[in-house]
Design an enzyme around this catalytic site. Structure first.
Site, short mmCIF file in Angstrom:
data_model
loop_
_atom_site.label_atom_id
_atom_site.label_comp_id
_atom_site.label_asym_id
_atom_site.label_seq_id
_atom_site.Cartn_x
_atom_site.Cartn_y
_atom_site.Cartn_z
N ASP A 14 0.85 -1.22 0.05
CA ASP A 14 0.24 0.11 0.00
C ASP A 14 0.85 1.29 0.16
OD1 ASP A 14 -2.17 -1.68 0.05
OD2 ASP A 14 -1.91 -1.72 2.49
N LYS A 17 2.26 2.36 -5.01
CA LYS A 17 2.79 1.79 -6.16
C LYS A 17 1.99 1.94 -7.73
CE LYS A 17 3.30 -2.39 -4.47
NZ LYS A 17 2.70 -2.04 -3.19
N ALA A 40 -3.53 -7.78 -4.46
CA ALA A 40 -3.11 -6.50 -4.61
C ALA A 40 -4.14 -5.52 -5.06
CB ALA A 40 -1.99 -6.46 -5.98
N GLY A 41 -4.13 -4.21 -4.90
CA GLY A 41 -5.06 -3.17 -5.11
C GLY A 41 -4.27 -1.84 -5.57
N HIS A 42 -4.11 -2.03 -6.88
CA HIS A 42 -3.15 -0.87 -7.30
C HIS A 42 -4.25 0.18 -7.75
CE1 HIS A 42 0.60 -3.67 -7.64
NE2 HIS A 42 0.23 -3.40 -6.34
N THR A 127 -6.15 -11.35 2.75
CA THR A 127 -7.23 -10.61 2.02
C THR A 127 -8.19 -11.70 1.72
OG1 THR A 127 -6.13 -11.16 0.06
CG2 THR A 127 -5.44 -9.08 0.88
N ARG A 141 2.60 -29.31 -5.18
CA ARG A 141 2.44 -30.11 -6.53
C ARG A 141 1.18 -30.53 -6.67
NH1 ARG A 141 6.98 -31.70 -3.74
NH2 ARG A 141 6.04 -33.57 -3.02
N GLN A 220 2.36 -5.92 -3.24
CA GLN A 220 2.55 -6.15 -1.71
C GLN A 220 3.78 -5.19 -1.43
OE1 GLN A 220 1.79 -9.45 -3.06
NE2 GLN A 220 -0.28 -8.68 -3.11
N GLY A 300 -11.10 -3.09 1.97
CA GLY A 300 -11.71 -1.75 2.78
C GLY A 300 -11.42 -1.69 4.24
N LEU A 330 3.69 12.39 1.57
CA LEU A 330 4.42 13.39 2.43
C LEU A 330 3.41 14.35 2.98
CD1 LEU A 330 7.34 14.28 3.53
CD2 LEU A 330 7.37 16.04 1.58
N SER A 411 5.80 11.90 -4.52
CA SER A 411 4.59 11.84 -5.10
C SER A 411 3.75 12.75 -4.14
CB SER A 411 3.88 10.33 -5.20
OG SER A 411 2.54 10.26 -5.22
N GLY A 413 0.42 13.64 -4.46
CA GLY A 413 -0.98 13.66 -4.71
C GLY A 413 -1.44 12.53 -5.31
P1 IMP Z 1 -2.88 -12.85 1.44
O1 IMP Z 1 -1.59 -12.17 0.60
O2 IMP Z 1 -4.17 -12.49 1.22
O3 IMP Z 1 -2.34 -14.14 2.02
O4 IMP Z 1 -2.45 -12.00 2.90
C1 IMP Z 1 -1.49 -12.03 3.71
C2 IMP Z 1 -0.91 -10.62 4.27
O5 IMP Z 1 -0.50 -9.96 3.35
C3 IMP Z 1 -1.99 -9.91 5.18
O6 IMP Z 1 -1.65 -9.30 6.26
C4 IMP Z 1 -2.58 -9.12 4.09
O7 IMP Z 1 -3.20 -7.93 4.74
C5 IMP Z 1 -1.28 -8.66 3.50
N1 IMP Z 1 -1.64 -8.13 2.04
C6 IMP Z 1 -1.71 -8.85 1.09
N2 IMP Z 1 -1.85 -8.08 -0.13
C7 IMP Z 1 -1.52 -6.95 0.11
C8 IMP Z 1 -1.57 -5.55 -0.39
O8 IMP Z 1 -1.62 -5.61 -1.61
N3 IMP Z 1 -1.34 -4.52 0.33
C9 IMP Z 1 -1.08 -4.69 1.78
N4 IMP Z 1 -1.07 -5.79 2.61
C10 IMP Z 1 -1.40 -6.83 1.72
#
Ligand code: IMP
Length: 433
Positions: A14, A17, A40-42, A127, A141, A220, A300, A330, A411, A413
């Site tokens: 977070d 990126k 991920a959530g970019h 997540t 495997r 991550q 969320g 910042l 960055s 904003g």
């Molecule tokens: P998982 O990747 O869903 O198995 O979660 C494992 C750990 O990684 C947890 O603490 C999640 O909150 C954290 N995590 C996974 N993906 C992200 C991300 O994109 N941003 C921040 N934390 C993440």
């Protein structure tokens, strides 16, 4: 322009990126995601429109960029389909611009069920996207790769074995009954595969042969890396630079001339469980969360917030051999009279300056802070270094001195155009936006 640029998270994910990759992929031909999956959530804001990409490489938003989902990712084809449909609705034409590795593993519906069950017993706050179980199956495997989807007979057998295995885990370990229907899972998988089969390719070969400029997009962050992070409170892939080679199928030497950039927030956040030495549990933490809008873009969930942990950041610099840092958010610190940075940990009377592996130490150490004067001026949206107050620049200089690498960009904003180059790096400089 650098032919190979790597951008990865230098904290617990977070870091912002998405925006940086979007910005820098303007001058690259290919953007490659190589680990993780839809956890991920970019987030990217383009012309006032917000995009949150979970699986797709962020560069895909540029019409000239080829997006690559490399072999180290675990791919939920249903999420992929949703994401592609949403791009189409927003007028982004990705035809002929997306490649998916035939060696990448699938996240199957039963992986998400297992993720939920594992979280019920001593979970770490995942997540719930099925990421951990998909990697468990891969390394155990029992996984299904995209290449396996071409052989329907083999696919059916694999699903049959998996379903029976998962049913045993559900019923015998967790005493919960789940009725996976093999035919249904099989048909569901083939249905979503049909929509993306033309994109499946030998991605490693493509990357090895191409003369195009490549941007590798980490997901991550370093501190969530399964080997280098705060194990077991980590994700299940190598989210540091260690994942580059196995995640792409490219030899380690391929990356020896890559330019390595770590993205870090001006403070620290983490979501989910696990040690966080500089976490602020009271009002200051809430203030950071509110000012920074620190809520997970995938789940969320409110993010845990704290001061910048330079011990962890320096560790990330070393683990990834970073050439530079891009500092984000910042402006979130603009209203603080005093800003603190953690320069060491103290554990049982000992000063620790290197990030330790021991959970016991991490959970019980106290941060040693250096206090710096706040700047009490608005830096949001600043586009020129001359707009930055001296105290804000001192803060940046302190980070550089401590970590030993330059902060190459700030960055300021969420929008594409809100950034300042601090260092002349013509090789990766983007044209004015
Ligand atoms: P998982 O990747 O869903 O198995 O979660 C494992 C750990 O990684 C947890 O603490 C999640 O909150 C954290 N995590 C996974 N993906 C992200 C991300 O994109 N941003 C921040 N934390 C993440």
């Amino acid at each position: 322009m650098d032919r190979k640029l790597v951008i990865l998270g230098a904290q617990w994910g977070d870091e912002g990126k998405g925006k940086i990759v979007d910005l820098l992929s303007e001058n690259h031909d290919v953007t490659v995601r190589y680990q993780g999956g839809s956890n991920a959530g970019h987030t990217v804001i383009v012309n006032g429109e917000k995009f949150i990409l979970h699986l797709l490489p962020t560069g895909i938003l540029h019409s000239h960029v080829v997006g690559v989902i490399a072999q180290g990712m675990v791919v939920d084809l249903e999420v992929l389909q949703e994401e592609l449909e949403s791009l189409k609705k927003k007028g982004i034409d990705y035809e002929g611009r997306l490649l998916i590795s035939d060696r990448a593993h699938l996240v199957m519906p039963y992986h998400k069920v297992l993720d939920r069950l594992f979280e019920k017993k001593g979970g770490i706050g995942t997540t719930l996207r099925g990421i951990g179980p998909a990697y468990m199956f891969k390394f155990g495997r029992k996984g299904i790769r995209l290449a396996d989807l071409e052989d329907e007979k083999r696919l059916y057998t694999l699903i049959e074995e998996n379903v029976s295995f998962v049913r045993d885990i559900c019923e015998k370990v967790f005493c919960e009954s789940y009725s996976f229907n093999v035919d249904e899972v099989f048909e569901r998988t083939l249905r979503v595969y049909e929509n993306c089969k033309d994109m499946v390719a030998d991605v490693s070969r493509y990357l090895l042969d191409t003369e195009k400029s490549l941007l590798f997009e980490g997901a991550q962050g370093t501190m969530l890396d399964v080997d280098m992070g705060t194990y077991p409170y980590v994700t299940s892939s190598n989210s540091s630079a260690l994942g580059l080679s196995n995640g792409t199928g490219l030899p380690p030497k391929f990356f020896s001339d890559a330019y390595m950039v770590g993205v870090a927030k001006a403070y620290t956040t983490r979501v989910g469980g696990g040690p966080f030495p500089t976490e602020l549990k009271g009002e200051e933490g809430e203030r950071l969360r509110d000012l920074g809008g620190e809520y997970g873009s995938t789940t969320g969930r409110p993010r845990r917030c704290g001061w910048l942990d330079l011990v962890a950041l320096k560790y990330a610099v070393e683990v990834n051999h970073l050439d530079g840092i891009i500092l984000t958010k910042l402006d979130v610190l603009d209203s603080f009279e005093e800003v603190k940075v953690c320069v060491a940990y103290e554990y049982e009377g000992q000063r620790i300056e290197h990030f330790p592996a021991s959970l016991k130490v991490l959970e019980n150490c106290k941060p040693v802070y250096k206090s710096l004067k706040g700047w009490l001026k608005d830096t949001r949206g600043a586009k020129d270094v001359k707009e930055l107050p001296p105290n804000a620049l001192d803060y940046v200089r302190f980070i550089e001195e401590y970590t030993g690498v330059p902060v190459i960009m700030l960055s300021t904003g969420p929008k594409r155009e809100e950034f300042i180059w601090l260092r002349e790096l013509p090789k990766i400089k983007v044209s004015s936006l």
